[in-house]
Design an enzyme around this catalytic site. Structure first.
Site, PDB file in Angstrom:
ATOM      1  N   THR A   1       1.031  -1.086  -0.277  1.00  0.00           N
ATOM      2  CA  THR A   1      -0.399   0.185  -0.233  1.00  0.00           C
ATOM      3  C   THR A   1       0.785   0.981   0.449  1.00  0.00           C
ATOM      4  OG1 THR A   1      -0.295  -0.031   2.309  1.00  0.00           O
ATOM      5  CG2 THR A   1      -1.685  -1.415   1.591  1.00  0.00           C
TER       6      THR A   1
ATOM      7  N   GLU B   1      -5.750  -2.942  -2.122  1.00  0.00           N
ATOM      8  CA  GLU B   1      -6.081  -4.268  -1.469  1.00  0.00           C
ATOM      9  C   GLU B   1      -7.436  -5.102  -2.310  1.00  0.00           C
ATOM     10  OE1 GLU B   1      -4.764  -1.703   2.207  1.00  0.00           O
ATOM     11  OE2 GLU B   1      -5.790  -1.396  -0.312  1.00  0.00           O
TER      12      GLU B   1
ATOM     13  N   LYS C   1     -15.570  18.529   9.047  1.00  0.00           N
ATOM     14  CA  LYS C   1     -17.167  18.662   9.460  1.00  0.00           C
ATOM     15  C   LYS C   1     -17.223  20.047  10.325  1.00  0.00           C
ATOM     16  CE  LYS C   1     -19.325  15.751  12.441  1.00  0.00           C
ATOM     17  NZ  LYS C   1     -19.583  15.440  13.964  1.00  0.00           N
TER      18      LYS C   1
ATOM     19  N   TRP D   1     -20.676  17.655   8.018  1.00  0.00           N
ATOM     20  CA  TRP D   1     -19.865  17.364   7.208  1.00  0.00           C
ATOM     21  C   TRP D   1     -20.387  18.165   5.373  1.00  0.00           C
ATOM     22  CZ3 TRP D   1     -16.457  14.746   9.058  1.00  0.00           C
ATOM     23  CH2 TRP D   1     -17.260  13.957   9.961  1.00  0.00           C
TER      24      TRP D   1
END
Length: 543
Positions: free
Chosen positions: A182, A335, A445, A450
């Site tokens: 990753t 993944e 936020k 949001w």
């Protein structure tokens, strides 16, 4: 009652044999560092790949041993994709865009025994050579120059092996064939190991008509690096179908790619949005009669283009469509092998307006077969697929990783019932289209509400003066967090903050959602996989 079907394990070796038997005259084109093209047939590639496998076995490489590659996109790297697993070993693609100390750490964590490296990348190898000692370093003379003393010449090495007499190393379909790490933007990178089974299933699903739509008559240009998430798995599909392959080598600047596209006329290309933005801007500029490259390039109308690795702005999709090229956005991760969703034109959308088609195309798309996807809210419940409710994307399936190499399974990355936690926040509508709103760590936020940084970025990049934009959260005493927009302008253009805010309001953002501040910079920092490196931006603009 028992099934009457044969129990034949899935194997990459069957795809290699198929290519050698059925497509021996089909072509593989590689561009060298000096920009000349070298052409091989699949028959030559098949024989060289089997010789690579035989050479590895002669070297004492056994089942499960890791063989690393440090290479650009070219035919020899494709040989590694199949030759290393044929020997029972595991191909480990090292990301050349990482810092040398990180490459060295990754090679050590994977316990790589052998390194196959391009001669033009030897200076990079020498920067981490002391961090991990490979037992053997094999150098591919990509530049055409003699291999330096002290290294093994790749072509001579495989040329001395008995490829014709090679016998495939026995394996189970669950044995590993390749591994990638990753990007490691938060903490150390983690290794993902793919199996014969997962890779073959991913190849079959991804090659379906609504996704890659691979045909034997295709000409495929993989600009996506072969060291990044297995080049999205496309090398496996192209070998399975015997398509003509055109590898760009190290030359990924817009002018170089346009030269190659004009010469070879691909029917399918794949790359990250950053490169595609530069390409279409360069091409459009050259349409002006007074441009020094006027008339030099020709884009193939009808070419399909798979784009991913970062959010694709709607403006980019519209720009390519003007030239008869449709961008197909895919979403996934290391993944997930990596293809998990694709934004293809579903049958239900056949009669919608072009504006709606563009809007949908800019989404992450619909889950592909064999991938289960759910949205898990902060309350631990699944969010409904109504296009509004948001939650973390969690996935599972036969080509989704269930763990990381050498790392204990943790609830931070995997749920107790076996789903991968992706860290991406999204909403899914009634037709199954995923709209990614942010990474969990990138949501803003403000006053308890949001704000999606991705939505702001895409809208800003629709402004004619803006080349790229990234939005981060900065602390605010009253509202907790507020948006800050980092903007890169197109060459010779600019805009003032009030103009950009007015533009955002025309894209239906409320006043409270607008950035409090704009920073105009020359370039956005990027991760090794080409994504905006927001961690670095937060370090540059802590408040």
């Amino acid at each position: 009652m028992h099934s009457t079907m044969m129990d034949v394990p899935l194997s990459l070796n069957s795809l290699l044999e198929r290519a050698g038997q059925l497509f021996s005259s089909n072509e593989i084109v590689s561009r060298r560092p000096d920009k000349t093209l070298v052409r091989h047939t699949y028959g030559e590639w098949y024989r060289r790949t089997r010789s690579l496998a035989a050479a590895l076995v002669d070297l004492g490489i056994g089942k499960g041993d890791r063989v690393a590659t440090l290479c650009w996109n070219h035919h020899a790297h494709l040989e590694c994709y199949f030759g290393i697993p044929a020997a029972g070993a595991v191909m480990h693609t090292l990301n050349i865009r990482l810092a040398p100390d990180e490459i060295g750490w990754i090679a050590g964590d994977a316990r790589d025994r052998v390194l196959i490296v391009d001669d033009v990348l030897l200076p990079l190898y020498r920067q981490f050579a002391d961090l991990h000692r490979f037992e053997h370093v094999i150098v591919y003379a990509f530049s055409g120059q003699p291999v330096p003393d002290g290294f093994t010449d790749y072509d001579a090495w495989i040329g001395a092996a008995d490829g014709a007499g090679f016998r495939y190393v026995e394996h189970a379909e669950t044995d590993p064939v390749a591994m990638c790490y990753t990007s490691g933007t938060t903490g150390r990178p983690k290794g993902v190991a793919y199996s014969h089974r997962s890779t073959v299933l991913h190849t079959l699903v991804a090659s379906l008509g609504d996704f890659w739509g691979l045909k034997g008559s295709d000409v495929v240009l993989p600009v996506t690096p072969m060291f990044h998430a297995n080049c999205w798995g496309v090398p496996y599909g192209t070998v399975m179908m015997g398509t003509k392959l055109v590898f760009p080598g190290p030359h990924l600047h817009p002018e170089d790619l346009l030269d190659l596209i004009t010469a070879e006329q691909p029917t399918l290309s794949l790359g990250v949005p950053t490169i595609w933005m530069g390409l279409i801007q360069t091409f459009d500029a050259a349409l002006q009669a007074d441009h020094p490259h006027y008339g030099r390039w020709k884009l193939p109308r009808g070419m399909r283009s798979l784009v991913g690795g970062a959010a694709v702005p709607e403006s980019l999709i519209r720009a390519f469509d003007q030239h008869g090229i449709w961008l197909l956005q895919g979403w996934g991760m290391t993944e997930t092998s990596p293809l998990a969703t694709v934004s293809y034109p579903k049958a239900e959308l056949r009669n919608v307006s072009m504006d709606e088609r563009y809007r949908r195309a800019a989404m992450a798309g619909v889950p592909v077969p064999l991938v289960d996807l759910r949205l898990r809210g902060d309350d631990g419940q699944d969010a409904p697929w109504n296009g509004q409710a948001m939650g973390e994307i969690q996935v599972r399936g036969p080509f989704i990783t269930g763990s990381y190499h050498g790392v204990p399974v943790s609830e931070e990355k995997f749920t107790t019932d076996g789903w991968l936690r992706t860290g991406d926040v999204a909403a899914v509508d009634e037709l199954g289209f995923v709209r990614i709103t942010d990474r969990t760590k990138d949501l803003i936020k403000s006053g308890g509400e949001w704000i999606s940084s991705v939505d702001l970025e895409n809208a800003l990049m629709a402004h004619p003066a803006v080349a790229e934009a990234a939005v981060i959260a900065i602390p605010d005493e009253k509202w907790s967090e507020r948006p800050l927009a980092c903007v890169v302008f197109r060459k010779g253009q600019s805009a003032e903050p009030p103009e950009l805010s007015a533009h955002l309001m025309r894209h239906h953002f409320a006043k409270w959602q607008l950035p409090d501040r704009y920073e105009f910079i020359d370039a956005l920092p990027r991760t090794a996989t080409g994504k905006f490196w927001k961690l670095k931006l937060r370090e540059l603009y802590p408040r």
